[in-house]
Scaffold this motif. Structure first.
Motif, PDB file in Angstrom:
ATOM      1  N   PHE A  41       0.792  -1.238   0.000  1.00  0.00           N
ATOM      2  CA  PHE A  41       0.000   0.000   0.000  1.00  0.00           C
ATOM      3  C   PHE A  41       0.821   1.282   0.000  1.00  0.00           C
ATOM      4  N   GLY A  42       2.081   1.200   0.426  1.00  0.00           N
ATOM      5  CA  GLY A  42       2.938   2.380   0.325  1.00  0.00           C
ATOM      6  C   GLY A  42       3.184   2.748  -1.134  1.00  0.00           C
ATOM      7  N   SER A  43       3.569   1.773  -1.937  1.00  0.00           N
ATOM      8  CA  SER A  43       3.789   2.056  -3.360  1.00  0.00           C
ATOM      9  C   SER A  43       2.490   2.469  -4.026  1.00  0.00           C
ATOM     10  N   LEU A  44       1.397   1.812  -3.613  1.00  0.00           N
ATOM     11  CA  LEU A  44       0.115   2.178  -4.230  1.00  0.00           C
ATOM     12  C   LEU A  44      -0.255   3.615  -3.890  1.00  0.00           C
ATOM     13  N   ALA A  45       0.050   4.037  -2.665  1.00  0.00           N
ATOM     14  CA  ALA A  45      -0.244   5.429  -2.293  1.00  0.00           C
ATOM     15  C   ALA A  45       0.527   6.375  -3.203  1.00  0.00           C
ATOM     16  N   MET A  46       1.765   6.009  -3.520  1.00  0.00           N
ATOM     17  CA  MET A  46       2.531   6.859  -4.431  1.00  0.00           C
ATOM     18  C   MET A  46       1.917   6.875  -5.819  1.00  0.00           C
ATOM     19  N   LEU A  47       1.480   5.694  -6.250  1.00  0.00           N
ATOM     20  CA  LEU A  47       0.836   5.604  -7.568  1.00  0.00           C
ATOM     21  C   LEU A  47      -0.403   6.507  -7.605  1.00  0.00           C
ATOM     22  N   VAL A  48      -1.221   6.436  -6.560  1.00  0.00           N
ATOM     23  CA  VAL A  48      -2.432   7.252  -6.533  1.00  0.00           C
ATOM     24  C   VAL A  48      -2.076   8.739  -6.479  1.00  0.00           C
ATOM     25  N   LEU A  49      -1.028   9.062  -5.741  1.00  0.00           N
ATOM     26  CA  LEU A  49      -0.589  10.460  -5.683  1.00  0.00           C
ATOM     27  C   LEU A  49      -0.255  10.961  -7.087  1.00  0.00           C
ATOM     28  N   VAL A  50       0.452  10.135  -7.848  1.00  0.00           N
ATOM     29  CA  VAL A  50       0.798  10.527  -9.217  1.00  0.00           C
ATOM     30  C   VAL A  50      -0.474  10.673 -10.059  1.00  0.00           C
ATOM     31  N   ILE A  51      -1.386   9.713  -9.936  1.00  0.00           N
ATOM     32  CA  ILE A  51      -2.641   9.804 -10.692  1.00  0.00           C
ATOM     33  C   ILE A  51      -3.357  11.115 -10.365  1.00  0.00           C
ATOM     34  N   GLN A  52      -3.426  11.440  -9.076  1.00  0.00           N
ATOM     35  CA  GLN A  52      -4.147  12.653  -8.675  1.00  0.00           C
ATOM     36  C   GLN A  52      -3.486  13.907  -9.231  1.00  0.00           C
ATOM     37  N   ILE A  53      -2.166  13.933  -9.195  1.00  0.00           N
ATOM     38  CA  ILE A  53      -1.469  15.132  -9.661  1.00  0.00           C
ATOM     39  C   ILE A  53      -1.621  15.282 -11.175  1.00  0.00           C
ATOM     40  N   VAL A  54      -1.439  14.190 -11.900  1.00  0.00           N
ATOM     41  CA  VAL A  54      -1.512  14.284 -13.366  1.00  0.00           C
ATOM     42  C   VAL A  54      -2.939  14.622 -13.812  1.00  0.00           C
ATOM     43  N   THR A  55      -3.935  13.903 -13.285  1.00  0.00           N
ATOM     44  CA  THR A  55      -5.308  14.215 -13.695  1.00  0.00           C
ATOM     45  C   THR A  55      -5.680  15.616 -13.229  1.00  0.00           C
ATOM     46  N   GLY A  56      -5.195  15.992 -12.051  1.00  0.00           N
ATOM     47  CA  GLY A  56      -5.480  17.334 -11.524  1.00  0.00           C
ATOM     48  C   GLY A  56      -4.987  18.418 -12.455  1.00  0.00           C
ATOM     49  N   ILE A  57      -3.795  18.234 -12.989  1.00  0.00           N
ATOM     50  CA  ILE A  57      -3.237  19.238 -13.901  1.00  0.00           C
ATOM     51  C   ILE A  57      -4.180  19.449 -15.091  1.00  0.00           C
ATOM     52  N   PHE A  58      -4.705  18.341 -15.623  1.00  0.00           N
ATOM     53  CA  PHE A  58      -5.600  18.489 -16.781  1.00  0.00           C
ATOM     54  C   PHE A  58      -6.959  19.064 -16.385  1.00  0.00           C
ATOM     55  N   LEU A  59      -7.428  18.737 -15.192  1.00  0.00           N
ATOM     56  CA  LEU A  59      -8.709  19.307 -14.761  1.00  0.00           C
ATOM     57  C   LEU A  59      -8.610  20.826 -14.636  1.00  0.00           C
ATOM     58  N   VAL A  60      -7.502  21.293 -14.074  1.00  0.00           N
ATOM     59  CA  VAL A  60      -7.342  22.733 -13.860  1.00  0.00           C
ATOM     60  C   VAL A  60      -7.364  23.504 -15.180  1.00  0.00           C
ATOM     61  N   MET A  61      -6.992  22.841 -16.276  1.00  0.00           N
ATOM     62  CA  MET A  61      -7.010  23.527 -17.574  1.00  0.00           C
ATOM     63  C   MET A  61      -8.423  23.953 -17.978  1.00  0.00           C
ATOM     64  N   HIS A  62      -9.450  23.279 -17.442  1.00  0.00           N
ATOM     65  CA  HIS A  62     -10.814  23.577 -17.887  1.00  0.00           C
ATOM     66  C   HIS A  62     -11.746  23.995 -16.764  1.00  0.00           C
ATOM     67  N   TYR A  63     -11.352  23.696 -15.533  1.00  0.00           N
ATOM     68  CA  TYR A  63     -12.209  24.019 -14.400  1.00  0.00           C
ATOM     69  C   TYR A  63     -12.143  25.517 -14.102  1.00  0.00           C
ATOM     70  N   LYS A  64     -13.284  26.096 -13.661  1.00  0.00           N
ATOM     71  CA  LYS A  64     -13.306  27.521 -13.314  1.00  0.00           C
ATOM     72  C   LYS A  64     -13.813  27.711 -11.894  1.00  0.00           C
ATOM     73  N   PRO A  65     -12.978  28.210 -10.995  1.00  0.00           N
ATOM     74  CA  PRO A  65     -13.422  28.396  -9.609  1.00  0.00           C
ATOM     75  C   PRO A  65     -14.246  29.682  -9.491  1.00  0.00           C
ATOM     76  N   ASP A  66     -15.476  29.638  -9.941  1.00  0.00           N
ATOM     77  CA  ASP A  66     -16.287  30.851 -10.018  1.00  0.00           C
ATOM     78  C   ASP A  66     -17.712  30.520  -9.574  1.00  0.00           C
ATOM     79  N   ALA A  67     -18.161  31.156  -8.518  1.00  0.00           N
ATOM     80  CA  ALA A  67     -19.477  30.836  -7.960  1.00  0.00           C
ATOM     81  C   ALA A  67     -20.599  31.662  -8.579  1.00  0.00           C
ATOM     82  N   SER A  68     -20.277  32.608  -9.462  1.00  0.00           N
ATOM     83  CA  SER A  68     -21.343  33.426 -10.038  1.00  0.00           C
ATOM     84  C   SER A  68     -22.176  32.584 -11.009  1.00  0.00           C
ATOM     85  N   LEU A  69     -23.399  33.059 -11.280  1.00  0.00           N
ATOM     86  CA  LEU A  69     -24.294  32.279 -12.122  1.00  0.00           C
ATOM     87  C   LEU A  69     -24.077  32.615 -13.592  1.00  0.00           C
TER      88      LEU A  69
END
Ligand code: HEM
Lengths: 462, 256
Positions: A41-69
């Protein structure tokens, strides 16, 4: 060709310790050969960390932190997530990987920590490995909490509202503190923006630093193993490798790759066939855009927070009496067993102050304190465990029973935290909370009383 | 009984107890009919047509573009000719002209965007589709409501029955029953059609099923694609799993 590669490597090594880093951190890192299932599970935690960072980078390209309607009356942040799900090529895969990854992270880390409990991995000389781990766990919780606000659904909004309001229960500084966290009097666009900033840069930065520290510390002291045998104390062969040690490469390289593939199989099954995880990984209510005027009838945090949420809810004013008795018993035992006069006095003093404070401060405040304490207690384990052996394999029935009760309490608390509160549920969660705390508080005594077997010289190996 | 067994028994008892405590927590009963979903193009196209004709005037589906309907077998030309009432281009989002604030004044509640409604309405009573299928068939006449309509699964709903010309008008017969906690609860006994619509019951149910199938598809247009890709991914991982396992065994063979 090979000669040129060697020359290039020498060139680099003369300028940067590449070979040294590789060999000390993995290639020539000597690990016990008897790692079992729980050591993946230690190595798996690292694997998941990488997955989160890589997918996160692509999400940020399109996500907008904006609460207005937007023109259709939907918050921009919520609509941008659906835009990712629909209009961004491959967007839905990226998003599901990330949302499932969050839950997977907690599954993996909870199992990783449980391994530590079973095999006494937190004990000398691995205290710092463990402490870095606890800090990682705290960061992970913060990361998940901040991230959960971003899709700006009903549960995002009201979950954040409930949790930030908790800080308001702290005497004197509570109200200003919660306003500072939100950046507003209610959860709003300002909150969304700062949570976004925390989620995408502040916490990940700390998290990566902590993981590096965690692994550096581990590779300094060496890994524990299911037998709790310190291989560094064993006789060494001509290469300086202890009797039961092996190089991580290629042995654990291939074993971890196999483990990662099995994990990815399960992970992909969720991502592609049940990305909502039955409403636990993506809550159904979170498909409704945040509406500050409409409080949902039942607000439940995501599953990985529910054990601690249950402890918070269990702390009612009726419960304070039981908590008082609990503190009195632990305090009394400490005063009785501590050797130094000064330590006795300190224990008595702390107990008295706590009891007085229990009486005067609101139960709501203590709920928040207890929730925090129950996470932080893990940090004390290296100093609470007095058993002569590390691994559960050589511990007695007493410890095994108590650990089993602890795990059941943790699961029951988690389960009850998902449900709306009921009178019976509250009593059950109060019992479980006390048992949870007792696991830590009474550890110095029951681990010393437990009938253990001697640790072997060599690891168990078929 | 050994010590281990004792622990095990105690654990099971605790879990059973907690579960019992939990079931007790369930709120008022919500009885949903299972939606007979069908994802063939004909059903989805029929559903899309109903949705655009009957719902898209009050509700938007603002995360969906018209040309996404190509995936259920419609050409751009067909979309343009038959479905594009409020938008100009097939690439436009399915928004509507009504403003949420106005709508709120008229109905007491703004009609929510419906794109992901099927996902949000899922609960432990049933899927979101089941809820929608039940909801759209259980409007009944209620003179106490400003719209003249009420709904069995959505008490005091602000939405009038949109497809009443198809279903006709129903009245609901309720009975009071003990709820087991000392109070009384209203239970639906039956719904009765008092004024026939254009469709007999079976036909209306089928139409609603198509509509709900479309709404479910719209909630996640990539869901079919997702499962297909998922099958391949799992197959590849399974093969990789076997290969890496064999490799692991051969590398570890020389360890004693
Ligand atoms: C991002 C999260 C984490 C990552 C990437 C991570 C990574 C790792 C890795 C790769 C190992 C070596 C392999 C193994 O023994 O499983 C390890 C060992 C260890 N980790 Fe973590 N870890 C994380 C979180 C935690 C947490 C939350 C704790 C405890 C609170 C923890 C405690 C330990 C301990 C005690 C060891 C040594 C185990 C032994 O030698 O028996 N880790 N970690």
């Amino acid at each position: 060709m090979q000669k040129q590669a060697q020359q290039l490597l020498d060139w680099v090594d003369a300028r940067f310790p590449l070979t040294f880093l590789w060999e000390s951190q993995w290639g020539k890192y000597v690990a016990p050969k008897n790692f079992n299932f729980w050591y993946i599970f230690g190595s798996l935690a690292m694997l998941v960390l990488v997955i989160q960072i890589v997918t996160g980078i692509f999400l940020v390209m399109h996500y907008k932190p904006d609460a207005s309607l937007n023109a259709a009356g939907v918050p921009v942040a919520f609509a941008s997530v659906e835009y990712i799900m629909r209009d961004v090529p491959g967007g839905w895969i990226i998003r599901y990987l990330h949302s499932t990854g969050a839950s997977a992270f907690f599954v993996v880390v909870y199992l990783h920590m449980f391994r530590g409990l079973m095999y006494g991995s937190y004990r000398k000389p691995r205290e710092l490995v463990w402490l870095f781990g606890v800090a990682i766990f705290l960061c992970l919780m913060a990361e998940a909490f901040f991230g959960y606000l971003l899709p700006w659904g009903q549960m995002s909004f009201w979950g954040a509202q409930v949790i930030v309001n908790l800080f308001g229960a702290i005497p004197l500084i509570g109200e200003p503190l919660s306003i500072m966290i939100r950046g507003d009097y209610v959860v709003s666009d300002a909150t969304l923006n700062r949570f976004f900033s925390f989620h995408v840069i502040a916490i990940p930065l700390v998290l990566i630093g902590l993981v590096a520290a965690h692994l550096t510390a581990l590779h300094e002291v060496g890994s524990n193993n299911p037998d709790g045998v310190e291989i560094k104390k064993q006789p060494k062969d001509a290469n300086g490798i202890p009797l039961d040690g092996i190089y991580s490469h290629p042995y654990y390289t291939i074993k971890d790759i196999f483990g990662a593939v099995v994990f990815l199989f399960v992970f992909a099954a969720v991502v592609f066939f049940m990305p909502e995880g039955g409403g636990y990984f993506l809550e159904f209510n979170n498909f409704i855009p945040a509406d500050p005027l409409k409080t949902p009838p039942h607000i439940a945090p995501v599953w990985y927070f529910t054990p601690y949420y249950s402890i918070l809810r269990a702390t009612t004013s009726d419960f304070m009496l039981w908590l008082g008795i609990f503190v009195l018993v632990v305090g009394g035992l400490s005063v009785f067993s501590l050797r130094h006069q000064l330590a006795k006095l300190a224990a008595a003093g702390v107990t008295a102050v706590l009891l007085v404070a229990f009486y005067f401060l609101d139960a709501k405040f203590w709920g928040v304190v207890l929730m925090g304490v129950s996470v932080l207690l893990f940090a004390l384990l290296p100093w609470l465990d007095r058993s002569p052996v590390k691994s559960i394999r050589y511990k007695g029935g007493l410890y095994k029973g108590i650990l089993a009760v602890f795990v059941v309490c943790f699961v029951v608390l988690g389960y009850l935290g998902i449900l709306p509160p009921t009178p019976v549920g509250t009593i059950v969660s109060q019992i479980c909370s006390i048992l949870y705390l007792g696991f830590f508080a009474f550890m110095p005594w029951y681990t010393a009383m437990d009938k253990t077997q001697p640790e072997p010289e060599r690891v168990t190996w078929q | 009984m050994s010590f281990k067994n004792k622990i095990l028994r105690a654990l099971i008892a605790t879990v059973a107890f907690a579960t019992a405590a939990a079931t007790h927590a369930a709120g008022p009963e919500l009885r949903l009919d299972k939606a007979p979903l069908q994802f063939d193009n004909a059903s989805l196209q029929h559903g899309a047509k109903l949705f655009i004709n009957y719902c898209l005037n009050c509700h938007s589906a603002s995360y969906l573009r018209y040309n996404r309907l190509q995936e259920i077998g419609l050409s751009d030309q067909q979309i343009k000719d038959n479905l594009l009432f409020t938008a100009d281009k097939v690439g436009d989002l399915m928004t509507i002209g009504m403003r949420p604030a106005e709508a709120k004044q008229w109905f007491g509640a703004a009609p929510p965007d419906l794109t992901v409604i099927a996902r949000s309405r899922a609960s432990h009573y049933g899927s979101g589709a089941d809820w929608l299928y039940t909801y759209l068939r259980q409007f009944y006449r209620d003179t106490n409501r400003p719209t003249g309509w009420n709904n069995v699964v959505f008490e005091s709903v602000g939405m009038p029955h949109a497809m009443w010309d198809l279903q006709g008008e129903q009245v609901a017969h309720f009975v009071e029953r003990e709820d087991g906690h000392g109070g009384k609860a209203k239970h639906l006994e039956r719904l009765e059609i008092v004024k026939a619509g254009k469709m007999p019951k079976e036909e209306y149910d089928e139409a609603v099923a198509d509509l709900v199938s479309f709404i479910t598809w719209m909630g996640e247009p990539s869901q079919h694609n997702r499962k297909q890709i998922g099958g391949w991914v799992l197959a590849v991982l399974a093969v990789l799993g076997v290969l890496t396992y064999l490799l692991k065994r051969s590398i570890w063979k020389d360890l004693h």
